[in-house]
Design an enzyme around this catalytic site. Structure first.
Site, PDB file in Angstrom:
ATOM      1  N   CYS A 189       3.576  -8.767  13.157  1.00 14.21           N
ATOM      2  CA  CYS A 189       4.721  -9.216  13.130  1.00 14.21           C
ATOM      3  C   CYS A 189       6.133  -8.358  13.650  1.00 14.21           C
ATOM      4  O   CYS A 189       5.188  -6.997  13.990  1.00 14.21           O
ATOM      5  CB  CYS A 189       4.676  -8.755  11.366  1.00 14.21           C
ATOM      6  SG  CYS A 189       4.957  -7.116  11.120  1.00 14.21           S
ATOM      7  N   GLU A 223      -5.858  -7.702   3.741  1.00 14.87           N
ATOM      8  CA  GLU A 223      -4.927  -9.342   4.499  1.00 14.87           C
ATOM      9  C   GLU A 223      -6.068 -10.163   5.746  1.00 14.87           C
ATOM     10  O   GLU A 223      -6.015 -11.333   5.266  1.00 14.87           O
ATOM     11  CB  GLU A 223      -3.938  -8.755   6.130  1.00 14.87           C
ATOM     12  CG  GLU A 223      -3.515  -9.664   6.420  1.00 14.87           C
ATOM     13  CD  GLU A 223      -2.667  -9.495   7.872  1.00 14.87           C
ATOM     14  OE1 GLU A 223      -1.905  -8.597   7.534  1.00 14.87           O
ATOM     15  OE2 GLU A 223      -2.738 -10.041   8.538  1.00 14.87           O
ATOM     16  N   HIS A 236       0.073  -8.816   0.573  1.00 15.00           N
ATOM     17  CA  HIS A 236      -0.893  -8.920   1.702  1.00 15.00           C
ATOM     18  C   HIS A 236      -1.429 -10.198   2.252  1.00 15.00           C
ATOM     19  O   HIS A 236      -2.170 -10.947   3.435  1.00 15.00           O
ATOM     20  CB  HIS A 236      -2.309  -7.896   1.635  1.00 15.00           C
ATOM     21  CG  HIS A 236      -1.563  -6.131   1.563  1.00 15.00           C
ATOM     22  ND1 HIS A 236      -2.165  -6.408   0.016  1.00 15.00           N
ATOM     23  CD2 HIS A 236      -1.604  -5.725   2.184  1.00 15.00           C
ATOM     24  CE1 HIS A 236      -1.236  -4.781  -0.202  1.00 15.00           C
ATOM     25  NE2 HIS A 236      -1.345  -4.443   1.348  1.00 15.00           N
ATOM     26  N   CYS A 289       3.689 -12.092   2.331  1.00 15.17           N
ATOM     27  CA  CYS A 289       4.759 -12.173   3.610  1.00 15.17           C
ATOM     28  C   CYS A 289       4.446 -13.362   3.806  1.00 15.17           C
ATOM     29  O   CYS A 289       3.259 -13.947   4.276  1.00 15.17           O
ATOM     30  CB  CYS A 289       4.781 -10.646   4.492  1.00 15.17           C
ATOM     31  SG  CYS A 289       5.336 -10.433   5.448  1.00 15.17           S
ATOM     32  N   SER A 300      -2.491   1.717   4.290  1.00 15.76           N
ATOM     33  CA  SER A 300      -1.249   0.771   4.782  1.00 15.76           C
ATOM     34  C   SER A 300      -2.067   0.936   6.185  1.00 15.76           C
ATOM     35  O   SER A 300      -2.105   1.943   6.875  1.00 15.76           O
ATOM     36  CB  SER A 300      -0.293   2.204   5.215  1.00 15.76           C
ATOM     37  OG  SER A 300       0.435   1.239   5.852  1.00 15.76           O
ATOM     38  N   SER A 301      -2.072  -0.470   6.619  1.00 13.71           N
ATOM     39  CA  SER A 301      -2.568  -1.003   7.824  1.00 13.71           C
ATOM     40  C   SER A 301      -1.715  -0.291   9.197  1.00 13.71           C
ATOM     41  O   SER A 301      -2.049   0.957  10.236  1.00 13.71           O
ATOM     42  CB  SER A 301      -3.461  -2.057   8.259  1.00 13.71           C
ATOM     43  OG  SER A 301      -3.197  -2.664   9.678  1.00 13.71           O
ATOM     44  N   ASN A 302      -0.748  -0.481   8.782  1.00 12.10           N
ATOM     45  CA  ASN A 302       0.530  -0.430   9.676  1.00 12.10           C
ATOM     46  C   ASN A 302       0.693   1.310  10.208  1.00 12.10           C
ATOM     47  O   ASN A 302       1.499   2.039  11.403  1.00 12.10           O
ATOM     48  CB  ASN A 302       1.623  -1.103   9.996  1.00 12.10           C
ATOM     49  CG  ASN A 302       2.716  -0.661   8.615  1.00 12.10           C
ATOM     50  OD1 ASN A 302       3.324   0.451   9.047  1.00 12.10           O
ATOM     51  ND2 ASN A 302       2.537  -1.702   7.279  1.00 12.10           N
ATOM     52  N   THR A 339      -1.644  -9.067  10.912  1.00 13.45           N
ATOM     53  CA  THR A 339      -0.359  -8.329  11.000  1.00 13.45           C
ATOM     54  C   THR A 339       0.331  -6.954  11.209  1.00 13.45           C
ATOM     55  O   THR A 339       0.943  -6.901  12.281  1.00 13.45           O
ATOM     56  CB  THR A 339       0.891  -9.256   9.980  1.00 13.45           C
ATOM     57  OG1 THR A 339       0.008  -9.027   9.023  1.00 13.45           O
ATOM     58  CG2 THR A 339       0.491 -11.066   9.888  1.00 13.45           C
ATOM     59  N   HIS A 364       0.890  -1.513  -0.018  1.00 13.82           N
ATOM     60  CA  HIS A 364       0.574  -0.243  -0.148  1.00 13.82           C
ATOM     61  C   HIS A 364       0.896   1.780   0.274  1.00 13.82           C
ATOM     62  O   HIS A 364       0.742   1.752   1.082  1.00 13.82           O
ATOM     63  CB  HIS A 364      -1.504  -0.409   1.343  1.00 13.82           C
ATOM     64  CG  HIS A 364      -1.866  -0.743   0.792  1.00 13.82           C
ATOM     65  ND1 HIS A 364      -2.572  -1.445   1.857  1.00 13.82           N
ATOM     66  CD2 HIS A 364      -2.674  -1.052   0.282  1.00 13.82           C
ATOM     67  CE1 HIS A 364      -3.584  -2.664   1.767  1.00 13.82           C
ATOM     68  NE2 HIS A 364      -3.870  -2.312  -0.080  1.00 13.82           N
TER      69      HIS A 364
HETATM   70  S1  SF4 Z   1       4.586  -5.372   7.642  1.00 12.43           S
HETATM   71 FE1  SF4 Z   1       4.960  -7.291   8.610  1.00 12.43          FE
HETATM   72  S2  SF4 Z   1       4.087  -8.671   8.121  1.00 12.43           S
HETATM   73 FE2  SF4 Z   1       3.271  -6.923   6.904  1.00 12.43          FE
HETATM   74  S3  SF4 Z   1       4.517  -7.413   4.599  1.00 12.43           S
HETATM   75 FE3  SF4 Z   1       5.985  -6.543   6.336  1.00 12.43          FE
HETATM   76  S4  SF4 Z   1       7.417  -7.868   8.034  1.00 12.43           S
HETATM   77 FE4  SF4 Z   1       5.383  -8.985   6.441  1.00 12.43          FE
END
Ligand code: SF4
Length: 322
Positions: free
Chosen positions: A208, A139, A87, A109, A236-238, A178, A54
């Site tokens: 992760c 995901e 994802h 991943c 982007s979730s993270n 993750t 993303h």
């Molecule tokens: S954020 Fe974590 S789960 Fe997602 S692609 Fe990167 S290492 Fe893999």
């Protein structure tokens, strides 16, 4: 290594704390490398189902090299390779590709694949499964699609955990997306454990290493910063989680920016210390551009705050390395 650029003395001074680790994780690097290697090996066009990661910048630069992004397999030109995004995808996607004799490469991943394997194992053991995650995220769609419809219950909030009514409360297990907030997930899992003390947890946590480390590093700088810029896409979730984590850790003004052009300079007026980080799908080039944009307006002093060093690397698909 990020270099501080000295600017005109008349410009205001500003200190920049650079969170580390930030930006690309091993799963994103692998996914991008799969597209680039596929282009080198099979020529253009190479199709990619869904944005490979993303980030608009990543997608645009791969498009310029000959990648074509599609949402579904019926948009793929016959005879051309197709790549599944980092994802992960529901089982029906590779099954459809095989039925139609399509050549595909899976850039899921490996840490997402680990959750898929876990889901299948727990289901095979007769467990009723809960997935903690966000509805509609690719995901989550991919993980839910590892099992027959209805086999996984999605729980998004503590409220969901409190009202959840399983069929088999004594054979319950959970897995998670993750890229969730470590703290929010803990609150949801604690609520589940309070109601279902025998609920089975993943063997190793599913959030992760990259998500955990980026949250830790933004937490380390949050309370010291007037503002924090999280470089990343709203999809982007993270990256979105990093904004939430920064706010909760004591920064009153965290915000998400896709690139230097999106910075709201007025909102930064009066700030003396800014934090910068980047989500796992944002390339370091975007961080450099943001630093350069600061250097045009301020005398900047950059300090990197590193909480850990990452050395994770994932193997590439054999079809590309053989
Ligand atoms: S954020 Fe974590 S789960 Fe997602 S692609 Fe990167 S290492 Fe893999």
């Amino acid at each position: 290594m990020v270099q501080a650029r000295v600017t005109e003395p008349a410009r205001p001074r500003i200190e920049i704390l650079l969170a580390a680790p930030r930006g690309f994780c091993a799963g994103v690097e692998r996914a991008i490398q799969i597209v680039e290697m596929a282009l080198a090996k099979y020529g253009a066009p190479v199709f990619v189902r869904h944005e490979i990661v993303h980030n608009r910048h990543v997608v645009t630069s791969l498009e310029a090299k000959g990648a074509v992004f599609v949402e579904e397999l019926d948009e793929v030109t016959a005879g051309r390779p197709v790549i599944f995004s980092a994802h992960g995808v529901p089982k029906s996607v590779p099954a459809h590709a095989r039925e139609h004799n399509m050549f595909y490469l899976d850039a899921t991943c490996p840490l997402v694949s680990k959750v898929h394997v876990e889901a299948a194992r727990l289901h095979g053991d007769g467990c009723e499964l809960v997935l903690v995650g966000h509805a509609g995220h690719p995901e989550v769609v991919g993980t839910m699609g590892q099992l027959p419809a209805g086999a996984i219950h999605l729980i998004e909030t503590v409220g969901d955990a409190l009202s959840f009514a399983p069929h088999a409360p004594d054979r319950l297990a959970y897995i998670t997306q993750t890229t969730l907030s470590v703290e929010d997930t803990k609150a949801i899992v604690d609520a589940l454990k309070a109601r279902f003390p025998n609920i089975i947890a993943p063997r190793k946590g599913d959030i992760c290493y990259a998500t955990t480390n980026r949250q830790e590093s933004v937490k380390r700088i949050a309370a010291e910063c007037d503002n924090i810029l999280v470089i990343g896409s709203p999809k982007s979730s993270n990256s979105v989680r990093l904004v939430e984590v920064a706010r909760r850790a004591g920064c009153n003004n965290p915000c998400l920016v896709e690139s230097a052009e999106n910075i709201d300079w007025q909102a930064l007026e009066g700030a003396s210390r800014i934090g910068i980080t980047a989500g796992a799908s944002a390339p370091e080039l975007l961080v450099t551009e943001v630093l350069n944009a600061f250097a045009e307006r301020y005398q900047i002093e950059v300090r990197e705050v590193e909480v850990t060093r990452e050395t994770v690397q994932f193997k590439l698909p054999r079809a590309l390395t053989a």
